[in-house]
Design a protein around this motif. Structure first.
Motif, PDB file in Angstrom:
ATOM      1  N   VAL A 224       0.829  -1.218   0.000  1.00  0.00           N
ATOM      2  CA  VAL A 224       0.000   0.000   0.000  1.00  0.00           C
ATOM      3  C   VAL A 224       0.854   1.255   0.000  1.00  0.00           C
ATOM      4  CG1 VAL A 224      -1.992  -1.087   1.093  1.00  0.00           C
ATOM      5  CG2 VAL A 224      -0.188  -0.116   2.530  1.00  0.00           C
ATOM      6  N   ASN A 228       3.270   3.387  -5.108  1.00  0.00           N
ATOM      7  CA  ASN A 228       2.665   2.426  -6.042  1.00  0.00           C
ATOM      8  C   ASN A 228       1.621   3.131  -6.913  1.00  0.00           C
ATOM      9  OD1 ASN A 228       4.196   0.450  -4.827  1.00  0.00           O
ATOM     10  ND2 ASN A 228       2.537  -0.348  -3.561  1.00  0.00           N
ATOM     11  N   THR A 233      -2.782   0.387  -5.276  1.00  0.00           N
ATOM     12  CA  THR A 233      -2.825   0.674  -3.837  1.00  0.00           C
ATOM     13  C   THR A 233      -4.252   0.629  -3.314  1.00  0.00           C
ATOM     14  OG1 THR A 233      -0.853   2.063  -4.035  1.00  0.00           O
ATOM     15  CG2 THR A 233      -2.244   2.384  -2.092  1.00  0.00           C
ATOM     16  N   GLU A 272      -0.694   4.121   6.059  1.00  0.00           N
ATOM     17  CA  GLU A 272      -0.693   3.900   4.616  1.00  0.00           C
ATOM     18  C   GLU A 272      -1.844   2.998   4.171  1.00  0.00           C
ATOM     19  OE1 GLU A 272       3.235   2.627   3.609  1.00  0.00           O
ATOM     20  OE2 GLU A 272       4.099   4.628   3.935  1.00  0.00           O
TER      21      GLU A 272
END
Length: 892
Positions: A224, A228, A233, A272
C-alpha cells in the motif's frame, strides 16, 4: 545424471572447496561491522574467473538438481556465494539458462530443512534488483510455498527461517507492480491476517518475534505504499479492510505492552492502509481505545503527538497517521474542524476533543509540539475552502478579563512575538510551523486573506521580516514570510481600500524591492530540508532539529512560487485583464463541471445498460446452451428409437406366429381404454336423447288429440284446425327423420361395440403370449400399424358421433320451438271454441224466442181462420234440409 556414492562424495568435496575459495566468512563479518572493504577482494576475483565460462554455472545448476544431500547442499551454498560476489552477472547467466530459475524453485519443496532454508537464502540473492527473475519466481508459485513455510514455522513466533522468508517476499513485491497484483489476485493478502494476532499479555517478546513482526508490517506497507500506482494501492487497501487485516492492525495499535518500535511501525502501517481510502478512513474514525470512558483512537494518538515526553519517532508516526487520515477525506476534515467551532465544543469539559488538543499543541511552549499541531491543522484545511472560512469563526479566550480573539489573530500574535516567548527547542520550528499553517489557510481563500489584512500589524511585520538581513537560519523564515505576503496579493479581492493589490505591490517595491522579494521567496525551494520533504509523504527526520517542512506544503510552494513571481511584476491593467480571464475561466469551469456531471450521469446510465446487456447475454447463452442440450437429447432419443426399430424388425422375424394377434404398446392400450370410456358416454347420451324424444312424442300426441276434439265442436275453427294439422304433420316428418338418424347412430354404436369387443378379445389373447414372448414380440411393427389404423378409425367415428350429437341437439332445439308454437296455437283455439260456444248459446236463446213468437202468431192465424202448416210438415221439411246439408258435408 546419476553418480555412485564415491562420486557424490568427491563432487561434494569439490563444491565445498570452491565455496571456501570464493567466499570469505571473515570478510563478511568485517562488512557487517562496517569496516572498510579490502582493496584486494579475492573472493570477487575468483568468482569472476569462475563465471567467465557460463558452462560452469550451468553445470552447477545441474548439480543443484541432484537429490543427494552431499551434492545438493554444497551446490546451493556455492551458488549463493557466487550471487553475493557477482550478483548481476550470475543472475543473467541463470536467466538465459533453460529452466534455470524453475530448477532452483524446487529447493523450497525439499523435505530437508537445511537445504530448504539455504534455498530461501539463495532465492534472496537471486531476486535482488531483477524484476524479470522476480516475476518468474512469483509465477512459479513462490508466494504459496513461502506463506506455507511461515505458517509451519509459527508465523511471528517463528525463528530466523520466517525472517528469511519475509525478506524474500519483500524482494519479490517491492517496486514490482506485476507481482503485487498477482499477490492480491491470488488472495494472499487474506493469509497475512493471522500474522498480527496478539494476545492480551504482550510483555516479554523475544527479539526474533519483534524482528519478524517488523518485517511483516513492512511487507504490508510494500503493498500500500504511496509510490505504487493509485489503482493498485486502492485495491489492496480495500482487500485489507474486507479480510479484517486493518481491524487486526488497529487492535495492535490500541493494545498495551507492545514494544515501542513495533507500535511505531504499526502506526505507520495503519497510516498507509487508510491513506486516500474512504472506507478505511471511516473505519479508523470509529475505532475507540480500551479506556474508561472510551476515547477515539485519533484523540489518543494526538495526545501522544503533542506530548513532548513521547519518543520523537513515535510522534512523527502519529503525525503521519493523522495526515493520512485526512488525505482526500473532506468528511474527516470537517469532523476535526467541527471540534473547534463554538457550537460543538463540549461545555462540560469531560472529554478532550481533537481540536482542543491541536490548539493546546499550537500554543504550547514546546516548539516541536507547535510544529506538529500547526502541520496537522494545515492538513485539516488542505484543499477545502469551506473549512477555511469556517475556521475563521473560532474564538480563543486568552486570559481572564480580556475579550476573546480569533484563531487567525492568535497565530499572527504568536508569530509576531517571536523570540519574546521562552520555548523549549528550536524557535525557528514554531515560526515555520505557523507560517506554513497561515499560507495553507490563506491560499485560495479570499475571505481569509481579507481577515488577515484587516489586522493592520500583519503587513508591516511581514515586510519588516523580509527586508532585514538576518542569518542563515532566519532566511527560511524570510522566505515563508515572502510567500505569505505573495499569497495576500495573489488571492486579494481588493475589498480593503488600504490593502489593494496595487498598493501592496508598491509597498514591496519601496520597502523591499521586487528582485530582493523574489530572491527571498526562492530561499524555500532551495533549502535542503525542503528537497528531502518533497521526496515522500511520510515525515522522516534524522533528528528533531531537521523538522522543518511538510510534504504537502512543498507541493503548495511549487504551485504558488511561479504565479506569485509573475503577480509581483504585473501592472494594474494586467491585473484587471487577469481578473476578467479568471472570471471567464470560472464560468468555463462551471460549464465544464456541468458537462462533467452530465457525462458522469451518462456514464452511470451506460454502466447500467451494459450490466443489463451482460445479463441478457448471459441469459441468452444459458438458453442457447439449454436448447443445444435439448437438441442433443432429442437426437439421442431419435437414435435410440431407430435402434429399437431395427431390433424390433429383427425380433419380428423370429416371432411371426405371435406378431399379428396382439398389441402391447402401452400408449395404444391407453387409447383403447379411453375409447371405451367415450363409447360408454355416447351410450348414455343416446339413451338420454331417446328419452327426450319419447317425451316430445307424447306431448305432440296430446296436442294432436286435443286438436281433433276441438275440430268436432265447431265449424268456424275448421281453418285453424287444418293449419295445426299441417304443422303436426311437419313435426311428424321431422320426428321420423330424427328416428331414422338415431337408428343409424345406434347401428354405428353397435358396430363400435363389436369392434371394442374384438379389441378386448385381442388383448386377452395377447396377455398369455406376453408372458412367453416378452417385449420383443409385442413390438411387432405390423400389428402396431394395424392397431394404429384401428385407433384412427375409432377416433374418426367418435368425431362423427360428436358431430351427429351436435346436429341432434339442433333438431331438438327446433322441435322444442315447434312445440312451443303449437301450445300457443292450442291456447288460441281453446279461446275461439269458448267464444263459439257462447255464440251458440245466444243463438239457442234467440231460436227459443222465435219459436214462441211463431207459435203465438200461428195461434192468432188459426183464430182468424187462416190456413197454417203443421209442425210435422215443417219438421219433415227441416229434415229434408238437414239431409241435403249432410250430403254437402260428405262431399266436402
Amino acid at each position: 545424471m546419476f553418480f555412485r556414492q564415491t562420486d557424490s562424495e568427491i563432487i561434494g568435496y569439490a563444491l565445498d572447496t570452491l565455496y571456501n575459495v570464493i567466499s570469505n566468512d571473515l570478510e563478511e563479518e568485517e562488512q557487517e561491522e562496517n569496516l572498510p572493504k579490502q582493496v584486494d577482494d579475492l573472493g570477487s576475483q575468483f568468482t569472476e574467473i569462475f563465471i567467465k565460462q557460463q558452462e560452469n554455472v550451468t553445470l552447477l545448476l545441474t548439480l543443484v538438481e541432484e537429490f543427494d544431500f552431499h551434492v545438493r547442499w554444497p551446490g546451493v551454498k556455492l551458488l549463493t556465494s557466487l550471487l553475493k560476489q557477482q550478483g548481476p552477472q550470475v543472475q543473467q547467466i541463470i536467466l538465459v539458462s533453460p529452466m534455470g530459475v524453475s530448477r532452483l524453485m524446487d529447493l523450497l519443496a525439499d523435505s530437508r530443512e537445511v537445504i530448504r532454508n539455504d534455498g530461501v537464502l539463495l532465492l534472496q540473492q537471486l531476486t535482488k534488483s531483477n524484476a524479470a527473475i522476480q516475476k518468474i519466481v512469483a509465477f512459479e508459485n513462490a508466494f504459496e510455498r513461502l506463506l506455507d513455510i511461515i505458517t509451519e514455522e509459527g508465523n511471528s513466533d517463528g525463528g530466523i527461517v520466517v525472517e528469511d522468508c519475509l525478506l524474500l517476499l519483500q524482494n519479490l513485491l517491492k517496486n514490482n507492480n506485476s507481482n503485487q497484483n498477482f499477490f492480491k489476485e491470488g488472495s494472499y493478502i487474506q493469509r497475512m491476517k493471522p500474522w498480527f494476532e496478539v494476545g492480551d499479555d504482550n510483555c516479554g517478546w523475544s527479539a526474533q518475534k519483534v524482528t519478524n513482526l517488523h518485517l511483516m508490517l513492512q511487507l504490508v506497507r510494500v503493498l500500500v505504499s504511496p509510490t505504487n500506482p493509485p489503482g493498485a494501492t486502492s485495491s489492496c487497501q480495500k482487500a485489507m479492510f474486507q479480510c479484517g487485516l486493518l481491524q487486526q492492525l488497529c487492535t495492535i495499535l490500541m493494545a498495551t505492552g507492545v514494544p515501542a518500535d513495533i507500535l511505531t511501525e504499526t502506526i505507520n502501517t495503519v497510516s498507509e492502509v487508510i491513506r486516500g481510502c474512504q472506507i478505511n478512513q471511516d473505519y479508523f474514525a470509529s475505532v475507540n481505545a480500551p479506556s474508561n470512558p472510551p476515547r477515539p483512537a485519533i484523540v489518543v494518538l494526538l495526545m501522544s503527538m503533542v506530548n513532548e515526553r513521547q519518543p520523537f519517532v513515535l510522534r512523527c508516526a502519529v503525525l503521519y497517521c493523522f495526515q493520512c487520515f485526512l488525505y482526500k477525506n473532506q468528511k474527516g476534515q470537517g469532523e476535526i474542524v467541527s471540534t473547534l467551532l463554538p457550537s460543538t465544543i463540549d461545555a462540560t469539559g469531560n472529554s478532550v476533543s481533537a481540536g482542543q488538543l491541536l490548539c493546546g499543541g499550537l500554543f504550547s511552549t514546546d516548539s516541536l509540539s507547535n510544529w506538529y499541531a500547526a502541520v496537522a491543522l494545515a492538513h485539516a484545511l488542505q484543499e477545502n475552502a469551506t473549512l477555511k472560512e469556517q475556521l475563521l469563526r473560532v474564538q480563543l479566550a486568552t486570559s481572564i478579563g480580556n475579550p476573546p480573539v480569533s484563531l487567525l489573530q492568535q497565530c499572527t500574535n504568536i508569530l509576531s512575538q517571536g523570540d519574546k516567548i521562552d520555548r523549549r527547542g528550536s524557535k525557528v520550528q514554531t515560526r515555520v510551523g505557523l507560517l506554513m499553517l497561515l499560507c495553507t489557510w490563506l491560499s485560495n481563500c479570499s475571505i481569509a486573506v481579507t481577515h488577515f489584512l484587516h489586522n493592520p500589524a500583519n503587513i508591516p511585520f511581514l515586510t519588516g521580516q523580509i527586508a532585514e538581513n538576518l542569518g542563515e537560519e532566519e532566511q527560511l523564515v524570510q522566505g515563508l514570510c515572502a510567500l505569505l505576503l505573495g499569497i495576500s496579493i495573489y488571492y486579494n479581492d481588493n475589498s480593503l481600500e488600504n490593502y489593494r493589490k496595487e498598493k501592496l505591490k508598491q509597498l514591496i517595491e519601496k520597502r523591499i524591492g521586487r528582485e530582493n522579494f523574489i530572491e527571498k521567496l526562492g530561499f524555500i525551494s532551495k533549502h535542503e530540508l525542503h528537497s528531502r520533504a518533497a521526496q515522500k509523504p511520510q515525515p522522516s527526520f534524522s533528528s528533531p532539529d531537521h523538522v522543518m517542512f511538510d510534504h504537502e506544503f512543498t507541493k503548495l510552494v511549487k504551485e504558488l512560487e511561479g504565479v506569485i513571481s509573475k503577480a509581483i511584476y504585473k501592472s494594474s491593467e494586467e491585473d484587471k485583464k487577469e481578473e476578467e480571464v479568471k472570471k471567464t475561466l470560472e464560468q468555463h469551469d462551471n460549464i465544464v463541471t456541468h458537462y462533467k456531471k452530465v457525462i458522469r450521469e451518462q456514464d452511470q446510465e451506460l454502466e447500467e445498460l451494459k450490466q443489463q446487456v451482460n445479463t441478457l447475454r448471459s441469459q441468452n447463452e444459458q438458453l442457447q446452451a439449454t436448447v443445444t442440450q435439448q437438441v442433443s437429447q432429442i437426437q439421442q432419443h431419435k437414435d435410440q428409437y431407430n435402434l429399437l426399430k431395427v431390433q424390433l424388425g429383427k425380433d419380428a422375424q423370429h416371432h411371426n406366429s405371435h406378431g399379428e394377434t396382439f398389441q402391447v404398446n402401452g400408449i395404444q392400450l391407453e387409447e383403447v381404454s379411453k375409447l371405451k370410456e367415450e363409447l360408454e358416454e355416447w351410450k348414455n347420451k343416446y339413451e338420454l336423447l331417446q328419452g327426450q324424444l319419447r317425451e316430445k312424442d307424447s306431448v305432440i300426441e296430446k296436442l294432436k288429440s286435443s286438436q281433433l276434439e276441438m275440430g268436432t265442436t265447431e265449424q268456424s275453427s275448421q281453418t285453424s284446425k287444418s293449419g295445426s294439422l299441417e304443422l303436426s304433420n311437419e313435426l311428424q316428418k321431422e320426428l321420423e327423420t330424427l328416428r331414422s338418424r338415431i337408428q343409424l347412430q345406434s347401428t354405428e354404436i353397435s358396430k363400435l361395440q363389436t369392434e371394442n369387443q374384438k379389441l378386448q378379445l385381442m388383448n386377452t389373447a395377447a396377455d398369455p403370449v406376453l408372458g412367453e414372448s416378452g417385449a420383443t414380440a409385442a413390438r411387432n411393427p405390423e400389428v402396431e400399424g394395424r392397431l394404429l389404423q384401428e385407433v384412427k378409425e375409432l377416433k374418426s367415428e367418435v368425431k362423427a358421433l360428436s358431430e351427429e350429437k351436435a346436429s341432434l341437439k339442433q333438431y331438438l332445439d327446433s322441435s322444442n320451438s315447434t312445440v312451443a308454437i303449437l301450445q300457443d296455437q292450442k291456447s288460441k283455439l281453446q279461446q275461439e271454441v269458448a267464444e263459439s260456444k257462447k255464440e251458440q248459446d245466444d243463438l239457442l236463446v234467440l231460436l227459443a224466442d222465435q219459436d214462441q213468437k211463431l207459435s203465438a202468431l200461428k195461434n192468432k192465424l188459426k183464430e182468424l181462420g187462416e190456413p197454417v202448416e203443421d209442425e210435422d210438415d215443417i219438421e219433415s221439411g227441416d229434415q229434408g234440409d238437414d239431409d241435403e246439408d249432410g250430403e254437402d258435408e260428405e262431399q266436402d
